[in-house]
Design a protein around this motif. Structure first.
Motif, short mmCIF file in Angstrom:
data_model
loop_
_atom_site.label_atom_id
_atom_site.label_comp_id
_atom_site.label_asym_id
_atom_site.label_seq_id
_atom_site.Cartn_x
_atom_site.Cartn_y
_atom_site.Cartn_z
N ARG A 8 50.34 72.86 25.37
CA ARG A 8 49.53 73.16 26.56
C ARG A 8 49.29 74.67 26.61
N SER A 125 47.21 73.59 33.74
CA SER A 125 47.74 73.54 32.38
C SER A 125 46.89 72.58 31.56
N PRO A 127 46.09 70.48 28.02
CA PRO A 127 46.65 69.99 26.75
C PRO A 127 45.70 70.29 25.58
#
Length: 135
Positions: A8, A125, A127
């Motif tokens: 992430r 955040s 990925p």
């Protein structure tokens, strides 16, 4: 042999400035961005430079370069990524990236690879996936 890794990243900073005359469409901008990566790529602070074309206020495309200094699956060094992507009115940004040939240093010398991410508006955040080979 290709290795697949994930993790992430978070946007630590985004500074954007318009390029060209005000009120034009499409609109061009440049952005300086700092990211922090965790997971397969560990980098506390990256340096990114993007050129952004806004087709509308909420849609467009971008291209940029990012320098990542830290580690990749425990191997220390740095490398550069070339990035291309688009963003839509639904708040989704899609990006693919590829290692700039010859940019790997330290234990990442000879690094080749491709990856990408999809960011949805409001996510702090993001990925990412990255598939790579090392000489």
């Amino acid at each position: 042999m290709t290795t697949h890794t994930t993790g992430r990243f978070t946007y630590a900073n985004w500074e954007e400035r318009p390029v060209g005359p005000d009120g034009t469409s499409p609109r061009l901008a440049q952005a300086a961005v700092t990211n922090a990566f965790s997971g397969g790529i560990e980098a506390a602070e990256t340096a990114c430079a993007y050129s952004v074309v806004y087709v509308t206020e909420k849609t467009g495309t971008f291209a940029g370069l990012e320098v990542v200094a830290g580690s990749l699956d425990g191997r220390k060094g740095s490398f550069a990524l070339e990035e291309r992507g688009s963003f839509g009115a639904d708040g989704t940004t899609r990006c693919t990236f590829e290692v700039v040939p010859g940019s790997g240093t330290g234990e990442l010398t000879g690094l080749r690879g491709k990856g990408g991410f999809t960011h949805r508006q409001g996510e702090q955040s993001v990925p990412y996936t990255f598939d790579y080979d090392l000489d």
